[in-house]
Design a protein around this motif. Structure first.
Motif, mmCIF file in Angstrom:
data_model
loop_
_atom_site.group_PDB
_atom_site.id
_atom_site.type_symbol
_atom_site.label_atom_id
_atom_site.label_comp_id
_atom_site.label_asym_id
_atom_site.label_seq_id
_atom_site.Cartn_x
_atom_site.Cartn_y
_atom_site.Cartn_z
ATOM 1 N N ALA A 276 0.836 -1.201 0.000
ATOM 2 C CA ALA A 276 0.000 0.000 0.000
ATOM 3 C C ALA A 276 0.874 1.254 0.000
ATOM 4 N N VAL A 277 0.353 2.297 -0.609
ATOM 5 C CA VAL A 277 1.061 3.576 -0.723
ATOM 6 C C VAL A 277 0.280 4.632 0.045
ATOM 7 N N PHE A 278 0.983 5.457 0.810
ATOM 8 C CA PHE A 278 0.345 6.559 1.518
ATOM 9 C C PHE A 278 0.810 7.870 0.901
ATOM 10 N N ALA A 279 -0.165 8.722 0.573
ATOM 11 C CA ALA A 279 0.133 9.970 -0.136
ATOM 12 C C ALA A 279 -0.625 11.120 0.513
ATOM 13 N N ALA A 280 -0.045 12.295 0.448
ATOM 14 C CA ALA A 280 -0.695 13.480 1.020
ATOM 15 C C ALA A 280 -1.946 13.847 0.232
ATOM 16 N N ASP A 281 -1.928 13.604 -1.078
ATOM 17 C CA ASP A 281 -3.070 13.943 -1.929
ATOM 18 C C ASP A 281 -3.423 12.723 -2.774
ATOM 19 N N VAL A 282 -4.552 12.119 -2.485
ATOM 20 C CA VAL A 282 -4.968 10.892 -3.171
ATOM 21 C C VAL A 282 -5.807 11.192 -4.413
ATOM 22 N N GLU A 283 -6.405 12.369 -4.470
ATOM 23 C CA GLU A 283 -7.379 12.632 -5.534
ATOM 24 C C GLU A 283 -6.820 12.487 -6.946
ATOM 25 N N PRO A 284 -5.564 12.854 -7.227
ATOM 26 C CA PRO A 284 -5.060 12.579 -8.580
ATOM 27 C C PRO A 284 -5.062 11.091 -8.922
ATOM 28 N N TYR A 285 -4.749 10.251 -7.955
ATOM 29 C CA TYR A 285 -4.802 8.803 -8.182
ATOM 30 C C TYR A 285 -6.248 8.352 -8.422
ATOM 31 N N GLU A 286 -7.161 8.931 -7.645
ATOM 32 C CA GLU A 286 -8.573 8.572 -7.809
ATOM 33 C C GLU A 286 -9.071 8.953 -9.201
ATOM 34 N N SER A 287 -8.761 10.190 -9.617
ATOM 35 C CA SER A 287 -9.209 10.650 -10.937
ATOM 36 C C SER A 287 -8.634 9.775 -12.034
ATOM 37 N N MET A 288 -7.358 9.442 -11.906
ATOM 38 C CA MET A 288 -6.692 8.600 -12.902
ATOM 39 C C MET A 288 -7.383 7.248 -13.009
ATOM 40 N N LYS A 289 -7.710 6.655 -11.865
ATOM 41 C CA LYS A 289 -8.309 5.330 -11.871
ATOM 42 C C LYS A 289 -9.773 5.367 -12.304
ATOM 43 N N VAL A 290 -10.571 6.274 -11.710
ATOM 44 C CA VAL A 290 -12.000 6.301 -11.993
ATOM 45 C C VAL A 290 -12.271 6.637 -13.453
#
Length: 505
Positions: A276-290
């Motif tokens: 698992a990866v912990f990041a300060a800002d997850v939303e770019p990952y979410e947008s990329m995936k969704v």
């Protein structure tokens, strides 16, 4: 000679026997295949490294089938990782118990309220959050929500269960807890927090809201793993590897990803042990995936089903489907995605097509295409509005909506085929009602946007989106999905995201 049922004693002495969790620190809502091949696997890796009381109490929504099978197998099952080169089997063993919410909703609330529980994780699909696609707020028109708001115990909706348990915690032991959504919602932690707060506001629980501000966290997260439906084939593969009869094996691709904000106010397992990866800002990952994965995945599923293809690999193997998938991904979705630092987007996209082409996995188009009324509300609106406001028609996003409508609410006289017919969707009846009262195809599409509770009404401000979607529905009906996909992809590629035209390598 028949094999013994999978159990801890049957695996005694095997390297695959997992350590038994020392206690239950996590309640998980949504005991489906995805959870058992994702969060449970990461938690098992953390337990294997550090031990501890981070075992999971799994809560099934309605069916007893998986719960009973888990109980019969000492809460063990195999995860079968499948690729064209072969498969491997692992046994997570992270669960400490199971509940079925529909049969004992009060027990679910009590479990989350237990002071020993420090994390609630959630995989109930987008539909399970009972929010209005039009506003994003708690859906007060839902009968289930209204019932939960007006009874004092045993709520049945996910948001009601969370709010009820937080109320008990706030008014008794006041122990902190983290609620971690693992569903495909943009800003899923923030969205869950807002819905729970709205529920508490409607019940007048201001004291709980005040306590929650300092004692409850809702981290955003992004989860990614393709997990098909179970089958006898995977049970047989797990049984052969384990030497014990496994009736609930979970198939999964080798790829797995989990990115989270490290905002766990009552502690957490070392999920890093599982990658698992912990990041300060997850939303770019979410947008990329969704958008790039999920949005394109939906289009592949709808076109493939309409073309008579039972699986995603067979669908993406059709040249017209791959062309449309690349067009929607690269030209229409990608410009709306803030690529996370450190991500090579070209490699990520190439990997997506490899994953979709995993013929050994056999992910069904009917599974991926189900519940589109909830899924598409997370995938289409922001990218479509991005392009429409710039004067550019998102032809392949219109194609996605058109193909979805042809699958779940086919025009009179049009047969979408058995795979589209197998897709489940809570909006089927509602859409059928809109279709019955529509004077034309364009009128129907406008009604879907304005009254279907799938997409935001703002899209209706752009008649070109309505008209284009209706045209593509008509093309699918008259000439088939290939003609519609080629037409939309060519239009998108000739126009480009900025109106200047583009080509794909």
């Amino acid at each position: 000679m028949s094999k013994p049922r999978l159990s801890r004693s049957a695996l005694a002495g095997s390297e695959l026997l997992p350590a038994r969790p020392e206690g239950t620190g996590i309640v998980h809502l949504g005991l489906g295949n995805f959870h058992r091949a994702h969060q449970a696997v990461y938690t098992a890796a953390a337990l294997a490294q550090d031990g501890g009381s981070w075992g999971i109490l799994g809560v099934a929504n309605r069916s007893r089938a998986v719960a009973d099978a888990l109980l019969a197998q000492d809460l063990l099952y195999g995860v079968v990782e499948i690729s064209p080169s072969g498969s491997r089997v692992s046994v997570p063993g992270a669960h400490t118990g199971v509940l079925v919410a529909a049969q004992d909703p009060a027990a679910v609330t009590a479990a989350i309220a237990d002071p020993n529980v420090r994390i609630v994780t959630v995989t109930v699909t987008e539909h399970g959050y009972t929010f209005s696609p039009k506003t994003g707020d708690l859906n007060l028109e839902s009968a289930a929500v209204q019932k939960d708001l007006h009874q004092n115990e045993a709520p049945t909706t996910t948001v009601g269960q969370l709010a009820g348990a937080l109320t008990i915690r706030a008014r008794t032991h006041r122990a902190p807890i983290t609620v971690a959504s693992c569903d495909n919602l943009l800003g899923n932690g923030r969205r869950t927090a807002a819905l729970v707060r709205q529920f508490l506001e409607h019940t007048g629980a201001d004291d709980v809201i005040d306590w929650s501000a300092d004692s409850v966290t809702f981290p955003n997260s992004m989860v990614d793993r393709i997990v098909p439906s179970s089958s006898d084939l995977y049970d047989a593969q797990s049984t052969a590897r384990l030497g014990a009869a496994d009736g609930i094996a979970v198939p999964a691709e080798p790829f797995s990803m989990w990115v989270m904000e490290d905002s766990f106010c009552a502690g957490r397992p070392r999920w890093e042990a599982g990658g698992a990866v912990f990041a300060a800002d997850v939303e770019p990952y979410e947008s990329m995936k969704v958008r790039l994965l999920n949005g394109t995945h939906s289009l592949i599923a709808y076109l493939g089903a309409l073309d008579g293809r039972p699986t995603i690999p067979e669908s993406i193997g059709r040249p017209f489907v791959e062309v449309a998938a690349r067009a929607v991904l690269v030209v229409e979705y990608l410009p709306t995605v803030p690529v996370p630092d450190g991500v090579d987007i070209e490699d990520y996209i190439a990997q997506l097509f490899v994953r979709w082409s995993n013929s050994a996995l056999g992910h069904k188009t009917a599974q991926v295409g189900s519940d589109g009324s909830a899924k598409l509300s997370q995938r289409i609106p922001i990218p479509a509005l991005y392009h429409l406001k710039r004067g550019v028609a998102p032809h392949c996003l219109s194609l996605t909506l058109a193909a979805y409508l042809c699958c779940v609410c086919p025009p009179e006289g049009f047969d979408p085929g058995p795979h589209a017919g197998s897709m489940t969707d809570p909006a089927r009846q509602r859409l059928a009602g809109l279709a019955a009262s529509a004077a034309s195809g364009e009128h129907f599409v406008r009604s879907v946007v304005e009254h279907g509770d799938i997409l935001p009404v703002e899209l209706a401000r752009f008649p070109e989106f309505i008209t284009r979607t209706a045209e593509l529905v008509d093309t699918i009906v008259r000439h088939g999905p290939m003609a519609a996909a080629v037409e939309a992809a060519n239009s998108t590629l000739s126009t480009g995201a900025d109106g200047s035209g583009t080509t794909l390598d």
